[in-house]
Design an enzyme around this catalytic site. Structure first.
Site, PDB file in Angstrom:
ATOM      1  N   GLY A  72       0.771  -1.374  -0.259  1.00  0.00           N
ATOM      2  CA  GLY A  72       0.133  -0.023  -0.004  1.00  0.00           C
ATOM      3  C   GLY A  72       0.917   1.207   0.129  1.00  0.00           C
ATOM      4  O   GLY A  72       0.523   2.315  -0.888  1.00  0.00           O
ATOM      5  N   THR A  73       1.741   1.465   1.233  1.00  0.00           N
ATOM      6  CA  THR A  73       2.527   2.453   0.578  1.00  0.00           C
ATOM      7  C   THR A  73       3.117   2.958  -0.318  1.00  0.00           C
ATOM      8  O   THR A  73       3.113   3.957  -0.867  1.00  0.00           O
ATOM      9  CB  THR A  73       4.017   2.643   2.011  1.00  0.00           C
ATOM     10  OG1 THR A  73       3.649   1.967   2.761  1.00  0.00           O
ATOM     11  CG2 THR A  73       4.928   4.195   2.092  1.00  0.00           C
ATOM     12  N   ASN A 149      -8.869   3.374   7.677  1.00  0.00           N
ATOM     13  CA  ASN A 149      -8.488   2.223   8.551  1.00  0.00           C
ATOM     14  C   ASN A 149      -8.873   2.067  10.607  1.00  0.00           C
ATOM     15  O   ASN A 149      -8.104   1.315  10.763  1.00  0.00           O
ATOM     16  CB  ASN A 149      -6.483   2.116   8.722  1.00  0.00           C
ATOM     17  CG  ASN A 149      -6.352   3.995   8.528  1.00  0.00           C
ATOM     18  OD1 ASN A 149      -6.687   4.563   7.631  1.00  0.00           O
ATOM     19  ND2 ASN A 149      -5.220   4.005   9.030  1.00  0.00           N
ATOM     20  N   GLN A 177      -8.014  -0.375   2.806  1.00  0.00           N
ATOM     21  CA  GLN A 177      -8.713  -1.572   4.125  1.00  0.00           C
ATOM     22  C   GLN A 177      -9.568  -1.327   3.317  1.00  0.00           C
ATOM     23  O   GLN A 177     -10.904  -2.632   3.939  1.00  0.00           O
ATOM     24  CB  GLN A 177      -8.724  -0.351   4.778  1.00  0.00           C
ATOM     25  CG  GLN A 177      -8.263   0.463   5.455  1.00  0.00           C
ATOM     26  CD  GLN A 177      -7.343  -0.723   6.226  1.00  0.00           C
ATOM     27  OE1 GLN A 177      -8.677  -1.548   6.841  1.00  0.00           O
ATOM     28  NE2 GLN A 177      -5.868  -0.718   7.104  1.00  0.00           N
ATOM     29  N   SER A 197      -3.122  -3.961  -0.616  1.00  0.00           N
ATOM     30  CA  SER A 197      -1.737  -4.288  -0.075  1.00  0.00           C
ATOM     31  C   SER A 197      -2.437  -6.134  -0.054  1.00  0.00           C
ATOM     32  O   SER A 197      -3.317  -5.884   0.777  1.00  0.00           O
ATOM     33  CB  SER A 197      -1.379  -3.298   1.130  1.00  0.00           C
ATOM     34  OG  SER A 197      -0.681  -3.880   1.938  1.00  0.00           O
ATOM     35  N   GLY A 198      -1.665  -6.367  -0.157  1.00  0.00           N
ATOM     36  CA  GLY A 198      -1.339  -8.593   0.169  1.00  0.00           C
ATOM     37  C   GLY A 198      -1.661  -8.420   1.851  1.00  0.00           C
ATOM     38  O   GLY A 198      -2.445  -8.749   2.147  1.00  0.00           O
ATOM     39  N   HIS A 199      -1.037  -8.064   2.504  1.00  0.00           N
ATOM     40  CA  HIS A 199      -1.253  -8.298   4.104  1.00  0.00           C
ATOM     41  C   HIS A 199      -2.412  -7.679   4.968  1.00  0.00           C
ATOM     42  O   HIS A 199      -2.509  -8.419   5.989  1.00  0.00           O
ATOM     43  CB  HIS A 199      -0.046  -7.760   5.020  1.00  0.00           C
ATOM     44  CG  HIS A 199       0.453  -6.085   5.258  1.00  0.00           C
ATOM     45  ND1 HIS A 199       0.017  -5.939   6.667  1.00  0.00           N
ATOM     46  CD2 HIS A 199       0.568  -5.372   5.050  1.00  0.00           C
ATOM     47  CE1 HIS A 199       0.202  -4.563   6.187  1.00  0.00           C
ATOM     48  NE2 HIS A 199       0.470  -4.269   5.052  1.00  0.00           N
ATOM     49  N   THR A 235      13.126  -7.054 -10.197  1.00  0.00           N
ATOM     50  CA  THR A 235      12.874  -8.512 -10.357  1.00  0.00           C
ATOM     51  C   THR A 235      11.160  -8.823  -9.228  1.00  0.00           C
ATOM     52  O   THR A 235      11.061  -8.454  -8.063  1.00  0.00           O
ATOM     53  CB  THR A 235      13.776  -9.967  -9.781  1.00  0.00           C
ATOM     54  OG1 THR A 235      14.713  -9.822 -10.932  1.00  0.00           O
ATOM     55  CG2 THR A 235      13.418 -11.352 -10.125  1.00  0.00           C
ATOM     56  N   CYS A 324      -0.279   1.974  12.018  1.00  0.00           N
ATOM     57  CA  CYS A 324       2.043   2.549  12.211  1.00  0.00           C
ATOM     58  C   CYS A 324       2.039   3.581  12.989  1.00  0.00           C
ATOM     59  O   CYS A 324       3.224   3.973  12.918  1.00  0.00           O
ATOM     60  CB  CYS A 324       1.079   3.530  10.305  1.00  0.00           C
ATOM     61  SG  CYS A 324       0.856   1.755   9.420  1.00  0.00           S
TER      62      CYS A 324
HETATM   63  N1  PLP Z   1      -3.090   2.543   3.048  1.00  0.00           N
HETATM   64  C1  PLP Z   1      -3.860   2.388   4.431  1.00  0.00           C
HETATM   65  C2  PLP Z   1      -5.113   2.868   4.305  1.00  0.00           C
HETATM   66  C3  PLP Z   1      -3.867   1.555   5.671  1.00  0.00           C
HETATM   67  O1  PLP Z   1      -4.684   1.219   6.252  1.00  0.00           O
HETATM   68  C4  PLP Z   1      -1.998   1.342   5.119  1.00  0.00           C
HETATM   69  C5  PLP Z   1      -1.405   0.761   5.918  1.00  0.00           C
HETATM   70  O2  PLP Z   1      -1.877   0.385   7.434  1.00  0.00           O
HETATM   71  C6  PLP Z   1      -1.243   1.913   4.142  1.00  0.00           C
HETATM   72  C7  PLP Z   1      -1.558   2.642   3.533  1.00  0.00           C
HETATM   73  C8  PLP Z   1       0.278   1.176   4.005  1.00  0.00           C
HETATM   74  O3  PLP Z   1       0.230  -0.168   3.439  1.00  0.00           O
HETATM   75  P1  PLP Z   1       1.309  -0.897   2.950  1.00  0.00           P
HETATM   76  O4  PLP Z   1       1.328  -2.063   4.702  1.00  0.00           O
HETATM   77  O5  PLP Z   1       1.451  -2.277   3.228  1.00  0.00           O
HETATM   78  O6  PLP Z   1       2.555  -0.186   3.154  1.00  0.00           O
END
Ligand code: PLP
Length: 388
Positions: A72-73, A149, A177, A197-199, A235, A324
């Site tokens: 996501g970032t 989030n 989210q 984002s996968g996780h 890669t 975070c």
């Molecule tokens: N955007 C939102 C709304 C999120 O909740 C998060 C992670 O908490 C991110 C972006 C960042 O994603 P990643 O952890 O995959 O970098």
């Protein structure tokens, strides 16, 4: 009886067993580089192509419009750094994740762009009319999240998509989210970019994907090889991509089979149960459409972090503010932007359920939280009457 209840799914989720199984052969057996022409390479390429098709189905787009990345970032950063040029104006919101806000701040600090951060209404919803009002001739990008989030509030992205289309502005959605909780359809929304984002959806960490609408002039932020149609050099993370594909397949199945209705009723039982049992409580974002798994609750006369620690000792994992930022004592920027009082923001906690949550999980939380709150309120009379 003591249990372990994980209610911090918005911070991260574990792999589902099927995801683990799908990835397993790609660590050692099928380890090829997807760019190699030999059989090992082609085996990896086929797996990446299959995952790309699944993610395209998940997004409602063409496979060529899917770019794999690290999460996501990276998706959020790339939307801003890859699309905005000096002199451009960005419209975003004050409740975005820091992956968007910090990228916007960096571009602004370089003197490169100007930004308007639209505030939400008290219920956490962004009013599309506020976005429309913020548009200027030099506005190039609107970046608004799908589901928040911290509160789970689902933003009116389709209406914002219409505004973007009418005014000729590019539109990015941080769907980190929303993905897996709310169906995504990029053609109906009309966005140009969308990040997942996968996780956060029972896939692996360090993998994500971005929808990049055909023809969107997004500059790659990493350059080198010609991977991902020159949109993201490096890669490919083949096991991660396979895992993300499997997680998306399972998420689509869950959405189709009503898993979110089940989750919403568990979440609602948790919410009413806590509010009924504990005086001086309420829900941040109540009344707005919310992702089925998220509940952000304030407990007056309480230091939120103290309750997080007390519940951890009882085997319950929840979060105060966004994961975070854990460790930081600043009240949540999301709640503050919604106009929540500072003390109440500090006394707000996020319960985010995994889709595997059970009735027993809810029973246990309802058994443990009220007495933990009582005890902490008795211990900290200083706070009494301060939150309002
Ligand atoms: N955007 C939102 C709304 C999120 O909740 C998060 C992670 O908490 C991110 C972006 C960042 O994603 P990643 O952890 O995959 O970098």
């Amino acid at each position: 009886m003591r249990r372990t209840v994980y209610m911090d799914a918005n911070a991260t989720t574990p792999l589902l067993p099927e995801v683990m199984e799908a990835m397993r052969p790609f660590w050692m057996e099928h380890f090829g580089n997807a760019s190699s022409i030999h059989q090992q390479g082609q085996r990896a390429r086929t797996a990446v192509d299959q995952a790309r098709e699944t993610i395209a189905e998940f997004f409602g787009c063409h496979p060529a419009e899917v770019v794999f990345n690290s999460g996501g970032t990276e998706g959020d950063n790339t939307a801003l750094f890859g699309l905005l040029h000096p002199g451009d104006h960005l419209i975003t919101t004050s409740i975005e994740h820091s992956a968007v806000l910090a990228a916007a701040d960096r571009l602004a600090a370089q003197g490169s762009i100007t930004t308007t951060k639209v505030d939400p209404r008290p219920n956490g919803l962004i009013d599309p009319m506020d976005i429309l009002r913020a548009i200027r001739p030099e506005t190039r990008l609107i970046s608004v999240m799908f589901a928040n989030n911290e509160t789970g509030v689902v933003q009116p992205v389709e209406e914002i998509g219409k505004i973007a289309a009418q005014t000729g502005v590019f539109f990015h959605i941080d769907a980190v989210q929303g993905a897996g909780k709310v169906p995504i359809n990029v053609s109906r929304i009309g966005c140009h970019l969308l990040s997942i984002s996968g996780h956060k959806m029972h896939g692996p960490k360090g993998i994500g994907a971005m929808f990049v609408r055909k023809g969107t002039p997004l500059e790659a932020t990493s350059v080198g090889g010609s991977h991902e149609r020159r949109r993201r050099a490096g890669t490919e993370n083949v096991p991660g991509i396979v895992g993300l594909g499997k997680a998306a397949e399972l998420a689509m199945h869950s959405l189709e089979t009503g898993a979110m209705h089940r989750l919403a009723s568990l979440r609602d039982r948790l919410e009413t149960g806590l509010l009924d049992r504990i005086p001086g409580t309420g829900v941040n974002g109540a009344g707005a459409p919310r992702a089925a798994n998220t509940s952000n609750i304030w407990f007056d006369q309480l230091e939120g972090e103290a309750l997080v620690i007390a519940l951890d000792l009882k085997g319950i994992a929840i979060s105060g503010g966004s994961a975070c930022h854990s460790g930081a004592t600043e009240p949540s920027h999301v709640l503050m932007a919604m106009g929540v009082d500072k003390n109440r923001a500090r006394a707000s906690l996020r319960f985010s359920l995994m889709k595997t949550a059970t009735d027993e999980d809810i029973d246990y939380v309802l058994e443990v939280v009220p007495s933990a709150v009582d005890r902490l309120r008795e211990l900290s009379p200083v706070l009494a009457g301060t939150a309002g």
